[in-house]
Design a protein around this motif. Sequence first.
Motif, PDB file in Angstrom:
ATOM      1  N   ALA B 101     -24.666 -25.670  -0.843  1.00  0.00           N
ATOM      2  CA  ALA B 101     -25.565 -25.586   0.290  1.00  0.00           C
ATOM      3  C   ALA B 101     -26.979 -25.971  -0.120  1.00  0.00           C
ATOM      4  O   ALA B 101     -27.650 -26.765   0.554  1.00  0.00           O
ATOM      5  N   VAL B 102     -27.403 -25.407  -1.249  1.00  0.00           N
ATOM      6  CA  VAL B 102     -28.761 -25.706  -1.715  1.00  0.00           C
ATOM      7  C   VAL B 102     -28.882 -27.208  -1.990  1.00  0.00           C
ATOM      8  O   VAL B 102     -29.848 -27.859  -1.587  1.00  0.00           O
ATOM      9  N   GLN B 104     -27.148 -29.617  -0.656  1.00  0.00           N
ATOM     10  CA  GLN B 104     -27.179 -30.354   0.607  1.00  0.00           C
ATOM     11  C   GLN B 104     -28.570 -30.338   1.217  1.00  0.00           C
ATOM     12  O   GLN B 104     -29.071 -31.364   1.693  1.00  0.00           O
ATOM     13  N   VAL B 105     -29.174 -29.167   1.182  1.00  0.00           N
ATOM     14  CA  VAL B 105     -30.512 -29.052   1.767  1.00  0.00           C
ATOM     15  C   VAL B 105     -31.470 -29.966   1.013  1.00  0.00           C
ATOM     16  O   VAL B 105     -32.260 -30.706   1.610  1.00  0.00           O
ATOM     17  N   ALA B 109     -33.238 -33.223   2.923  1.00  0.00           N
ATOM     18  CA  ALA B 109     -34.645 -33.117   3.281  1.00  0.00           C
ATOM     19  C   ALA B 109     -35.485 -34.336   2.915  1.00  0.00           C
ATOM     20  O   ALA B 109     -35.053 -35.309   2.408  1.00  0.00           O
TER      21      ALA B 109
END
Lengths: 884, 109
Positions: B101-102, B104-105, B109
Amino acid sequence: MRWLSRLGVQFRMLFSRNRAHRELDAELRDHLDRQIAENTARGMSDESARAAALRTFGNPALLRDQAHDTWNWAAAESLLHDVRIGCRTLLRTPGFTVIAILVMALGIGANVALFTIVRGVLLKPLPYSDPERLVTLYERSASEGLGMFNPVAAGSFSEWQRAATGVEQMALVSPFQNYNVSAEGGKLPERIDAGFCSWNLFSLLGVQPALGRTFAEADDEHSAQSTVMLSDAFWRRRYAGDPAIVGKTIWLDAKPYTVVGVLPASFLFNSAFGGNTVQVWTPVGHEFPEALLKAYDDHEGIVMARLKPGVTLQSVLAQLGAVQAQIKKEHAAGGVNGAVNGRSMLDDAVHDYKTPLYALLAATGCVLLIACMNVASLLIARTAARGKEMAIRTALGGGRMRLMRERLTESLLISVMAGAVGIGISWAALQLLVKMRPDMNRVESIRIDGGVALFTIAAIASCALFAGLISALGADGKRLLSALQESSRANRGSHQRATLRRVLLVLEVSLTVVLLAGAGLLLKSYQRLRTTDLGIPINNALRLHVSLPESRYKEEVQQVAFFEQLIAGVRALPGVEAAGLVSTAPGQGWGGDSLADTLEQPRRQEDLLDIHRRAADPGYFAAAQIPLLRGRIFTSDERLSRSDVALISLSTAQQLFPGQDPIGKHLHFGYNKDVYEIIGVVGDVRWDIHEPPKPTMYMPLYGHDWTGATIFVRGRNVESLAMPIENVVGRLDRDLPVSNVMTFRESIAKSTIDSQFDSLLILSFAVIALILAGAGLYGVLAYLVTQRTGEIGIRMALGAPRKQVMRLMLLDGLRPALIGLVLGLAGSAATGRLIASMLFDTKPLDAGIYTAVAATLLVVAGIACMLPAWRASRIDPMQALRTE
Amino acid sequence: MTGRIELPQGTLDLLILRTLLPGPQHGWAISERVQQVSSEVLSIQQGSLYPALHRLERRGWIKAEWGTSDNNRRAKYYELTRTGRKQLDAETEAWRKLAVAVEQVLEGA
């Protein structure tokens, strides 16, 4: 279960802390050594390898503490710390500690003892199977109050048994019977309490015999062989626990009975009628005369029933009520009841003990509350003495929670120790109580068990909380700071603490007053009972009971001859001044009553007079010293014939023949057609000490239905006459036991034992409360004097006379006592009604008692205040000012 | 020592559990192993290692036993328990999700 094993690990760690410490040290050292070894291997010198290792490693002590903290030891350790401090503080003031512990131990001990009794007697289910479905049924007469729980006639029982659909089983029980057990095998004859019961009583209750069998339906027939079941106690005592007793024959009332079984030791019969003293059981259908089995107006038993599951007592009562109303309609004669009543079997067995036991429990609760207040008060005083220390600690940032926890720990320590002592006290008290009252129903189920242990723990915990929290209230942090600022001169903080103590004192005094008033009322009522005029002098009188077995004395001639010889033999004994025979003596209770009518002025059915029937020989009236008011006593001829002459008591005359001369008039009863001519009027006597004299009629003893009689003897030194009289009986019939040998005084003591017991117990609680309240007053005032030493010194230096100082201090102590007294008297007035049912001839609002209570309390309060006040007046002004 | 980063909160337990997966280890070996496997990027401060070990033991995820080490010294060995193994699975799963998740973020971004 995870949390459980986790808890286990924590506990292990907590208790093997030292080992854990050592292990952690070893582990860390190992780690450090390896680091050093690695550094050395990299080529560092030993010295720098160690230094580098320590650098990366950090402070080992800190590290150890950090690891250590993860074990959640902190809380437990600080608790241990608190406990240690608490112990030390308590040990520093051993006097305070001992007093506080004893005060609370008394409270806890009394409460645990009473709770044990209440639980055993009132709350524990009866020791039968499915006891909640067991009920006891009665007849009910139309009138409210008396007659609410009337014994049941055997005829009614048969009809009920046929009609009741809501019950599984129903048994008729007549537990207030007696037998003479014949002399055999070298044993003396004796008279024992017995019970008649339907054959199914034991299966109804779910009781299995220890030996043999219970009754079969065939045993319960009138024509059956005589059978008997023995209680465990009787079997062991009289037959040495003979394992082969079943099938053997024993002689009851000179008739052979075959033993069919022995009941288990656990079976003790309890009912409102007849306590736990029944020794043998026989089938009621076999024992009752056939006429009695069909009677509707002769009430000889109680009915025990097991409700079907889901059926309520109310619905059964409604159904049986209809049956009984129908019986009343068909048999309109007096003495047939028109309604039924009932209650759970447990309620029935312990009904008489409910109010007294709950009253006693409330009293002990008060004592405990007073004890807690005293301990709280002592703790407050101690806090005050340590005011400066506390203030400094607070100022230095000592948390208030921490201070509060210390106080709670202290009161917890006191409570726990008091609890330990209290358990000892309650154990001793229970032994004593059980020994004093073996006659009490269900006394066998009084036992210290798990429930009692829980109660004790709860009591200890709430004492600790109560005393701790109240004393913590008196130690507010802010006030402590002000204590620091204002030095020790009479400051606001200590005054507020004193106020709190005064409030506690007021409550304490008022509770004490309530207890004292209750004790006073019960004592007065007991005194009234003891000194009740039975209608005859109670000194120098002895009574013994002899009962003739019908099987051996079938003919009236035989009975008459026996009694003739007996009374002649007794009168011939040296020391006997007068002797007579009567069917039931005064103070001996109910002895048979009937509804009476007169020939001259017939009364309406509902106005028939309930008259106690007694049979007496002519010598009885002189022996008992019942005065003859009009007419004459029986003649010797009359006592030997079936003469239908009668003497009536004064109240009978007044009610049946108001304003007329009853001599020569005639009485008759519904139960037979005999008509009695009244030949004399005698004084009233009380049959039951608790009840006012009842209208009574006496008829000649001989030749009537009575086979038993009480010998009433007057003489000096009557106690020494018992043996000679028993010898006279033994010479006439060696199988005939003499029972109920008692001086008249003893028999009254026996019938007042309940009130004696209750009043003595409550009195002792009240005295404890009084001592506690006195100690509390003294403590508060002594503390105030110390607090105000400086102020008093100034007053006296300015010229206040000693007397004035003393008055000032006295008033200071007496004011809370007076307020407490007023509150307490008001409280007593409110609670007096609750014990009204325990009082005899005493009003709940008794001015004399209230005055005595007020006087006692004021005297004790006065003494408690006098000493500190006197000490205050002795203060040397210079000394006082200098110490400031 | 350069290249080392602070461990994010809560990852220490995960690392210890994972390190113990192949078999029992003593404290020193655990810290060595983490450092080694993470190519010297991650290092466990002893100051946090021992409290963590005790915390895990209290929770019942690992258990400890004294034994003799390779160089014949007594050492305290820590071992995964059954619940510890489950916990490791759960935390590994959670960590993977978090990492993904991290990532992906960061990418998005």
